[in-house]
Design an enzyme around this catalytic site. Structure first.
Site, PDB file in Angstrom:
ATOM      1  N   CYS A 135       0.818  -1.230   0.000  1.00  0.00           N
ATOM      2  CA  CYS A 135       0.000   0.000   0.000  1.00  0.00           C
ATOM      3  C   CYS A 135       0.844   1.269   0.000  1.00  0.00           C
ATOM      4  CB  CYS A 135      -0.929  -0.001   1.205  1.00  0.00           C
ATOM      5  SG  CYS A 135      -1.958  -1.470   1.263  1.00  0.00           S
ATOM      6  N   HIS A 166      -3.180   6.872   3.101  1.00  0.00           N
ATOM      7  CA  HIS A 166      -3.608   5.576   2.581  1.00  0.00           C
ATOM      8  C   HIS A 166      -5.013   5.284   3.126  1.00  0.00           C
ATOM      9  CE1 HIS A 166      -3.969   1.513   1.464  1.00  0.00           C
ATOM     10  NE2 HIS A 166      -3.626   0.980   2.629  1.00  0.00           N
ATOM     11  N   ASN A 189     -10.018  -0.217   0.393  1.00  0.00           N
ATOM     12  CA  ASN A 189      -8.558  -0.169   0.306  1.00  0.00           C
ATOM     13  C   ASN A 189      -8.117  -0.749  -1.045  1.00  0.00           C
ATOM     14  OD1 ASN A 189      -5.818  -0.592   0.525  1.00  0.00           O
ATOM     15  ND2 ASN A 189      -5.904  -1.559   2.552  1.00  0.00           N
TER      16      ASN A 189
HETATM   17  O1  UT7 Z   1      -3.322  -1.822   3.763  1.00  0.00           O
HETATM   18  C1  UT7 Z   1      -3.144  -2.606   4.898  1.00  0.00           C
HETATM   19  C2  UT7 Z   1      -4.237  -3.618   4.948  1.00  0.00           C
HETATM   20  N1  UT7 Z   1      -4.756  -3.962   6.218  1.00  0.00           N
HETATM   21  C3  UT7 Z   1      -5.329  -3.097   7.091  1.00  0.00           C
HETATM   22  O2  UT7 Z   1      -5.356  -1.904   6.925  1.00  0.00           O
HETATM   23  C4  UT7 Z   1      -5.963  -3.722   8.299  1.00  0.00           C
HETATM   24  C5  UT7 Z   1      -5.972  -2.840   9.518  1.00  0.00           C
HETATM   25  N2  UT7 Z   1      -6.885  -3.389  10.503  1.00  0.00           N
HETATM   26  C6  UT7 Z   1      -8.219  -3.188  10.436  1.00  0.00           C
HETATM   27  O3  UT7 Z   1      -8.722  -2.489   9.563  1.00  0.00           O
HETATM   28  C7  UT7 Z   1      -9.077  -3.793  11.506  1.00  0.00           C
HETATM   29  O4  UT7 Z   1      -8.240  -4.431  12.455  1.00  0.00           O
HETATM   30  C8  UT7 Z   1     -10.115  -4.837  10.964  1.00  0.00           C
HETATM   31  C9  UT7 Z   1     -11.222  -4.102  10.217  1.00  0.00           C
HETATM   32  C10 UT7 Z   1      -9.457  -5.861  10.078  1.00  0.00           C
HETATM   33  C11 UT7 Z   1     -10.769  -5.561  12.154  1.00  0.00           C
HETATM   34  O5  UT7 Z   1     -11.361  -4.628  13.016  1.00  0.00           O
HETATM   35  P1  UT7 Z   1     -11.052  -4.663  14.587  1.00  0.00           P
HETATM   36  O6  UT7 Z   1     -11.917  -3.665  15.201  1.00  0.00           O
HETATM   37  O7  UT7 Z   1      -9.570  -4.517  14.765  1.00  0.00           O
HETATM   38  O8  UT7 Z   1     -11.540  -6.083  14.984  1.00  0.00           O
HETATM   39  P2  UT7 Z   1     -10.704  -7.275  15.654  1.00  0.00           P
HETATM   40  O9  UT7 Z   1      -9.727  -7.825  14.675  1.00  0.00           O
HETATM   41  O10 UT7 Z   1     -10.205  -6.841  16.995  1.00  0.00           O
HETATM   42  O11 UT7 Z   1     -11.852  -8.331  15.854  1.00  0.00           O
HETATM   43  C12 UT7 Z   1     -12.979  -8.064  16.701  1.00  0.00           C
HETATM   44  C13 UT7 Z   1     -14.039  -9.103  16.397  1.00  0.00           C
HETATM   45  C14 UT7 Z   1     -13.479 -10.524  16.268  1.00  0.00           C
HETATM   46  O12 UT7 Z   1     -14.408 -11.400  16.849  1.00  0.00           O
HETATM   47  P3  UT7 Z   1     -14.143 -12.048  18.298  1.00  0.00           P
HETATM   48  O13 UT7 Z   1     -12.865 -12.798  18.160  1.00  0.00           O
HETATM   49  O14 UT7 Z   1     -14.049 -10.880  19.225  1.00  0.00           O
HETATM   50  O15 UT7 Z   1     -15.352 -12.903  18.492  1.00  0.00           O
HETATM   51  C15 UT7 Z   1     -13.438 -10.765  14.795  1.00  0.00           C
HETATM   52  O16 UT7 Z   1     -13.538 -12.133  14.451  1.00  0.00           O
HETATM   53  O17 UT7 Z   1     -14.626  -8.807  15.123  1.00  0.00           O
HETATM   54  C16 UT7 Z   1     -14.661 -10.004  14.348  1.00  0.00           C
HETATM   55  N3  UT7 Z   1     -14.656  -9.679  12.932  1.00  0.00           N
HETATM   56  C17 UT7 Z   1     -15.793  -9.450  12.256  1.00  0.00           C
HETATM   57  N4  UT7 Z   1     -17.084  -9.453  12.630  1.00  0.00           N
HETATM   58  C18 UT7 Z   1     -18.007  -9.170  11.696  1.00  0.00           C
HETATM   59  C19 UT7 Z   1     -13.608  -9.552  12.093  1.00  0.00           C
HETATM   60  N5  UT7 Z   1     -14.049  -9.246  10.877  1.00  0.00           N
HETATM   61  C20 UT7 Z   1     -15.393  -9.177  10.943  1.00  0.00           C
HETATM   62  C21 UT7 Z   1     -16.411  -8.901  10.002  1.00  0.00           C
HETATM   63  N6  UT7 Z   1     -17.684  -8.913  10.434  1.00  0.00           N
HETATM   64  N7  UT7 Z   1     -16.132  -8.629   8.703  1.00  0.00           N
END
Ligand code: UT7
Length: 322
Positions: free
Chosen positions: A114, A249, A279
């Site tokens: 990115c 980004h 993204n």
């Molecule tokens: O260019 C670089 C590319 N990558 C990025 O920029 C990623 C940067 N990170 C993020 O954008 C965020 O971390 C995410 C959007 C990927 C995830 O959001 P978060 O608020 O950090 O959630 P988390 O990873 O802490 O997960 C919280 C919960 C989890 O469930 P449990 O384990 O608490 O039961 C995940 O499994 O949210 C769950 N989860 C979802 N729930 C519904 C993860 N993805 C989803 C989803 N829908 N799509």
């Protein structure tokens, strides 16, 4: 660094709009979760064009916008992690599509995920003493490497390309760069692509898909963007108050909000379009820049910062007087 100027911009996103609601049919998620955790409403997927074709369409628009003859181009740099092939590079394919094979051109691709476009812009600007006119493109067709069963990643990504024409010109406008990388975080964000060496003992890696530890990437991103912005300001001898726009980004609105809060950046100075496009990896920053210029929001005479982070980990910022 003086005597180089961005004189044209263009962008092209994928043909098919995918709304959050559509993910509710294929993974365990909701429109509300995606919007509130990322800020994304829609993204565009390319079902009919490969990476070099999207890049080519953005390039054509940038050439038109720059009002130059395409024959002036003597340097093509494409940032991508989803090239059509390992070789020929996307930049050579785009040279061909532009009908520039008889021109003496240096053409190559850059892989910095990115951050790719900011790296490519920086490389091009350093090269614009030997070369006169650079076409710099950031493009990714992420849908080729997104696992649509993985809810942690698939909701985030779209496909798209952004391009600029940057020329050697007699100008006092400054362009100052900062870049960095940390190579030991493969476990947090990776896509193994097709590079599998069967003779290696550990050849059992899964092919292709982007994998990430979302919260680790999030944490890294906030620190990296903060560092890149403050370091480039220091190098440029400027304060944030003197900056008209920061174009970050476009990964997650919460990452951007966190950074803005930490460095006390007025949100009105941020250009955001991730709600529409998600993204687009290397496409993200040049699409935002092109859109902001096309909409006459970012204009000639302004001082802007482009800032990105991505796989590698890589991160970089460029201070540009337009
Ligand atoms: O260019 C670089 C590319 N990558 C990025 O920029 C990623 C940067 N990170 C993020 O954008 C965020 O971390 C995410 C959007 C990927 C995830 O959001 P978060 O608020 O950090 O959630 P988390 O990873 O802490 O997960 C919280 C919960 C989890 O469930 P449990 O384990 O608490 O039961 C995940 O499994 O949210 C769950 N989860 C979802 N729930 C519904 C993860 N993805 C989803 C989803 N829908 N799509």
């Amino acid at each position: 660094m003086k005597n180089r100027k961005i004189i044209g911009v263009g962008y092209q996103v994928g043909n098919k709009c995918v709304k959050n609601k559509e993910f509710e049919k294929i993974i365990d998620t909701t429109d509300e979760w995606i919007l509130s955790r990322t800020g994304i409403k829609t993204r565009y997927v390319s079902t009919n064009k490969n990476t070099s074709e999207l890049g080519f369409l953005a390039a054509k628009k940038a050439i038109l916008n720059a009002n130059i003859s395409k024959e002036e181009i003597d340097l093509i740099i494409v940032a991508t992690i989803t090239p059509d092939n390992t070789t020929p590079s996307c930049s050579c394919l785009i040279q061909d599509k532009l009908g520039l094979n008889k021109k003496k051109i240096m053409a190559f691709d850059i892989n910095a995920a990115c951050t790719g476009f900011v790296y490519a812009l920086q490389v091009a600007s350093y090269m614009l003493s030997d070369y006169k006119c650079a076409l710099v493109i950031g493009v990714d067709v992420n849908s080729k490497i997104v696992d649509y069963t993985d809810r942690n990643t698939c909701i985030l990504f779209g496909d798209g390309a952004g391009a600029i024409i940057m020329k050697q010109e007699d100008t006092n406008n400054e362009m100052i760069h900062y870049a960095n990388s940390i190579g030991d975080h493969e476990g947090f964000l990776s896509a193994s692509g097709l590079v599998i060496h069967e003779k290696l003992e550990n050849a059992s890696r899964e092919i292709g898909f982007i994998k990430q530890n979302g919260s680790e990437v999030f944490r890294f991103a906030v620190g990296a963007l903060e560092e890149a912005i403050s370091e480039v300001l220091k190098k440029a001898n400027k304060t944030l108050d003197e900056i008209d726009y920061v174009i970050p980004h476009q990964a997650n609105i919460r990452i951007i909000d966190n950074v803005a809060k930490k460095i006390n950046l007025n949100k009105n100075k941020l250009y955001i379009n991730l709600d529409k496009y998600g993204n687009t990896t290397a496409g993200s920053i040049p699409i935002a820049l092109s859109e902001a210029i096309t909409k006459d929001i970012v204009k000639e005479g302004m001082k802007i910062i482009l800032v990105g982070f991505g796989g590698g980990f890589t991160y970089a910022a460029s201070y540009i007087e337009l």
